[in-house]
Write a protein that holds these residues in place. Structure first.
Motif, short mmCIF file in Angstrom:
data_model
loop_
_atom_site.label_atom_id
_atom_site.label_comp_id
_atom_site.label_asym_id
_atom_site.label_seq_id
_atom_site.Cartn_x
_atom_site.Cartn_y
_atom_site.Cartn_z
N ALA A 206 75.38 24.73 64.03
CA ALA A 206 74.51 24.96 62.87
C ALA A 206 73.26 25.74 63.26
CB ALA A 206 74.13 23.62 62.23
N PHE A 207 72.87 25.62 64.53
CA PHE A 207 71.68 26.34 64.99
C PHE A 207 72.05 27.54 65.87
CE2 PHE A 207 70.12 22.32 63.56
CZ PHE A 207 68.91 22.65 62.96
N GLY A 208 73.31 27.91 65.84
CA GLY A 208 73.74 29.12 66.55
C GLY A 208 74.10 28.90 68.01
N ILE A 209 74.17 27.63 68.40
CA ILE A 209 74.56 27.36 69.80
C ILE A 209 76.08 27.24 69.82
CG2 ILE A 209 74.22 25.85 71.80
CD1 ILE A 209 71.61 24.93 70.32
N GLN B 1 67.73 29.37 70.24
CA GLN B 1 68.51 28.52 69.34
C GLN B 1 68.30 27.03 69.68
OE1 GLN B 1 69.50 31.27 70.94
NE2 GLN B 1 71.29 32.23 69.99
N GLU B 2 68.24 26.75 70.97
CA GLU B 2 68.02 25.37 71.41
C GLU B 2 66.63 24.91 70.95
OE1 GLU B 2 70.19 23.36 73.05
OE2 GLU B 2 68.76 21.70 73.12
N ARG B 3 65.66 25.79 71.08
CA ARG B 3 64.29 25.44 70.66
C ARG B 3 64.28 25.12 69.16
NH1 ARG B 3 60.64 30.18 71.70
NH2 ARG B 3 61.64 30.86 69.78
N SER C 149 71.53 40.18 78.29
CA SER C 149 71.66 39.32 79.47
C SER C 149 72.17 37.94 79.04
CB SER C 149 70.30 39.14 80.15
OG SER C 149 69.78 40.41 80.49
N TRP C 150 72.78 37.25 80.00
CA TRP C 150 73.28 35.90 79.70
C TRP C 150 72.20 34.88 80.02
CZ3 TRP C 150 77.66 35.27 77.11
CH2 TRP C 150 78.63 36.29 77.16
N ILE C 151 71.99 33.95 79.09
CA ILE C 151 71.09 32.83 79.39
C ILE C 151 71.79 31.53 79.02
CG2 ILE C 151 68.92 34.10 79.10
CD1 ILE C 151 68.70 32.53 76.37
N HIS C 152 71.38 30.48 79.69
CA HIS C 152 71.96 29.17 79.37
C HIS C 152 71.43 28.70 78.03
CE1 HIS C 152 73.32 25.05 79.77
NE2 HIS C 152 73.97 25.38 80.88
N SER C 153 72.30 28.08 77.25
CA SER C 153 71.86 27.64 75.91
C SER C 153 70.70 26.65 75.99
CB SER C 153 73.04 27.01 75.17
OG SER C 153 73.53 25.90 75.88
#
Lengths: 302, 471
Positions: free
Chosen positions: B208-211, B231-233, B222-226
């Motif tokens: 729901a939050f794009g994760i 989105q996590e924030r 670039s790749w970042i950890h979720s």
């Protein structure tokens, strides 16, 4: 040499029932504590299911020490151990001294039974009781704090409180049981010493200070040294059960860290390296404490 | 003439094959180890005996020897047993398998599965994806996912319909808090809780939050950890709002699964999550002991600004499941056994338990007994077999349907053991800061500080490695 052997034979003939009684204990230590020392070589190997294992030298020790959080974990272990040693070690001595002053035998037995009970509870149960008792919403402790007009304290999620939770829950669990040894030592003190002290006009406090405490000093010294030897082995079960996501980094100890990184992922060599590291540190601490105690008090473990 | 001669020859060859087969039909013994499946448990023994009998009827003389291991600390005990050189033919892992697989002593399942009659059709899509990435472990069971449930009478009492969006979900939690649904005279019921971490809420709110994956691409490619993503924030900010408004149980972090259940049955929370269909059944059964005739409603994952769905499924490997020893001398027998368990006869045994205890058969009818709730299928639940009667109540069936409808493969992968400490450290940092943000003890202005701490704890190494793998 022959004389020594004959003495040993004589001793065995005379005391053989006691040697027989000693045998299971010796066997236990031989099988579970001495034979595994040889297997500690796993710390220097990569374990192979199809032999032979591969000798890798200090690879696992380097991996342990180079972990980004190992220093933090080691510091947690030292701090928690030091807190327990300072705040918990004296409590069973005080409990034993107090029990010795209770004149009613029935009441003393009742108190002893009650304070021994927590020793038989598993940490799973104690953790449940602790979390419920310290709950900020309806825990007994916070209800009392509330009655005194203060805001509730989230002990289990407060990084400043959680180590004290470990100390006091351990104290609650073990103080009664650990007092048993001291109480036995007190009972072994000759009554004549107390009578002599009384004749010299000693009161209760003076008898405790000048007769009881010196009488149990060797026991205190021995147990202190043994406790120092277990300095890095601080309550895996307790920490696992009382830990949560918020406070883990403040109470993560060597044992719990190795359990997650080593055992849960099948890295047994790494776990063995950590065990060996703890064992060597423990041995150094025991020998140091024993030597210091010998020099200062003339008493040690051996 | 030729036809007659060839027919006679064929018949003779076939008869010879069967006769020689019968002559060499020495019983093969398969040693298997499985958690909670021990030789002192009469149900386990009875299950094994009827499997052996059914296989014998099909001409397979297979003895199954149960290797006993304690249920408590099973994974540790299994690891020690295997590393001591004792490898049963069929091994159930609950973690710790990679270290064993690295030593080339576990068999690749794929060629064996391809040769089976029933097993190959029994796999779920997530099984196939996981076997492609890590072919040593097989766990043929429906997907596990966190999905929210609520008492149906409470949902009706709020006057709201089942929430379809995050806003409606918030409205439902608010109604639970404000309407004294447990009737104790106080508005003291929390909207929802969790058993010790945010994983349960993440299970149905992450998309729901794009994760939608463990690794997300940021704006620059670039790749970042979720865990350190924008989105996590946003998601943690939403949880923080729930926490501040008394909709999320403030003690979610310290309670365990049992305490969570207790709060659900006693009316202290309205919505809890189930991690598998049998959880829904257990919730229903226990709820009925406290509130008879109460049914449960499974809520669909709410849609939010980033989408809708269930937590992305890690398909890098099975987290648990069956492995076959590469050193086994009875691999054919192991494949035969598992193929039988995937067959209709084997599936009936697996899913309906023991006759007289878990079900009874009256003529053509199967009647399920209450004790079936205590039966765990030891081997597998096939994706392709339909039980003759419904085994699950409606919300549990809905649970299964949702896991299929919202199946989303993750891009997570296994890190090498050198990075295990970094994974552990960053996870701890995330967990600690996540609670701080949610509980309000840390402000979202400190997000940058958190990200720096995460990276310093080994996160940078993880990102570097992920960038190479995901390229």
């Amino acid at each position: 040499m022959n004389q020594k052997f004959e003495n040993l034979q004589q001793s065995f003939r005379r005391w053989w029932p006691f040697y027989v009684m000693l045998a299971p204990g010796l066997l236990f230590y031989l099988v579970y504590h001495y034979l595994p020392i040889w297997e500690a070589r796993l710390a220097f190997q990569d374990v192979r299911i199809i032999p032979p294992n591969i000798w890798v030298g200090t690879k696992h020790f380097v991996a342990l020490a180079s972990s980004p959080v190992f220093l933090q974990v080691l510091m947690n272990t030292i701090v928690i151990s030091a807190m327990k040693l300072v705040f918990i070690f004296p409590v069973p001595i005080l409990v034993a001294l107090l029990l010795n002053e209770v004149r009613s035998a029935n009441y003393r037995k009742f108190v002893q039974s009650v304070i021994y009970l927590p020793h038989y509870l598993s940490w799973v149960v104690i953790a449940g009781i602790t979390v419920a008792t310290l709950s900020p919403s309806d825990g007994a402790v916070n209800e009392v704090i509330g009655l005194m007009g203060f805001d509730p304290i989230p002990f289990m999620t407060d990084t400043g409180s959680i180590r004290w939770v470990l100390v006091f829950s351990e104290m609650w669990r073990s103080a009664g049981w650990d007092s048993l040894i001291y109480f036995a030592a007190i009972v072994g003190i000759s009554q004549e010493l107390y009578e002599a002290a009384e004749m010299d006009g000693a009161g209760r406090w003076q008898k405790i200070w000048f007769v009881t405490i010196p009488g149990i000093a060797p026991t205190i010294a021995t147990l202190f040294i043994l406790n120092v030897g277990l300095f890095l082995s601080q309550g895996f079960d307790q920490v696992i059960n009382l830990s949560n996501d918020v406070v883990r980094s403040h109470i993560d100890i060597v044992d719990t860290y190795v359990y997650r990184i080593g055992l849960q992922t099948g890295e047994f060599a790494l776990a063995t390296a950590a065990g060996l590291f703890k064992g060597v540190i423990g041995m150094i601490l025991i020998i140091s404490a024993h030597t210091i105690s010998k020099r200062l008090t003339g008493k040690g473990v051996w | 003439m030729f036809y007659k001669a060839s027919k006679t020859l064929s018949a003779a060859l076939l008869a010879g094959t069967f006769l020689s087969g019968a002559a060499i039909a020495e019983p093969v013994t398969i040693r298997m180890v499985l958690k909670d499946f021990i030789s002192t448990n009469p149900n386990s023994v009875a299950h094994v005996e009827r499997i052996e009998a059914a296989l014998a009827e099909q001409g397979h003389e297979i003895d199954i020897e149960i290797v006993d291991l304690p249920a408590s600390g099973y994974a540790d005990a299994l690891g020690i047993m295997l590393l001591s050189g004792d490898l049963p033919d069929l091994i159930y892992f609950q973690g710790g398998d990679r270290k064993i697989a690295d030593q080339n002593v576990l068999e690749d399942w794929r060629p064996w599965i391809a040769e089976t009659e029933h097993l190959k059709g029994a796999l779920y899509p997530h099984n196939e994806a996981r076997l492609d990435n890590y072919p040593y472990l097989m766990h043929v069971f429906p997907l596990r996912a966190q999905q929210p449930v609520i008492r149906t009478d409470w949902l009706e009492a709020t006057g709201l319909s089942a929430p379809a969006t995050v806003d409606e979900y918030t409205a439902l939690l608010t109604a639970i808090r404000d309407n004294d649904l447990d009737g104790d005279g106080e508005n003291n019921t929390f909207g929802t809780t969790a058993g010790g971490s945010l994983k349960e809420l993440n299970g149905y709110l992450n998309p729901a939050f794009g994760i939608t994956a463990t690794w997300l691409e940021d704006g620059s490619g670039s790749w970042i950890h979720s865990q350190i993503s924008a989105q996590e924030r946003d998601k943690l900010a939403y949880y923080s709002q729930l926490y501040a408004e008394g909709l999320l149980d403030p003690e979610y972090i310290t309670i365990n699964w049992e305490a969570k259940e207790d709060r659900f049955y006693t009316g202290r929370v309205g919505v809890v999550s189930a991690s598998r269909p049998s959880n829904v059944v257990v919730y229903q059964t226990k709820m009925n002991t406290v509130h008879p005739n109460t049914t449960l409603t499974l809520l669909d994952p709410p849609a939010g600004p980033g989408g809708q769905g269930l937590l992305a499924v890690d398909v890098s490997k099975e987290g648990r499941g069956w492995a076959m020893s590469a050193l086994s001398e009875n691999k054919e027998a192991v494949a035969t056994l598992l193929d039988f368990m995937a067959s209709p006869e084997g599936q009936f045994m697996e899913q309906f338990g023991l006759e007289g205890i878990h079900h009874v058969i009256n003529g053509d009818q199967v009647e399920v007994l209450p004790d079936l709730g205590s039966w765990e299928s030891p081997f597998m639940i096939s994706a392709s077999w339909t039980p003759p009667v419904e085994l699950f109540p409606a919300p549990a069936r809905q649970y299964l349907q949702n896991t299929q409808d919202h199946f989303l493969p993750d891009n997570a992968f296994a890190f090498p053991s050198e990075l295990a400490a970094a994974v552990d450290a960053t996870t701890n940092i995330y967990n600690e800061w996540a609670f701080k943000f949610v509980s309000g003890t840390a402000s979202f202005d400190q997000w940058g500080e958190y990200v720096e701490a995460w990276k310093a704890a080994g996160g940078d190494s993880l990102i570097d490695h992920a960038s190479q793998v995901l390229q």
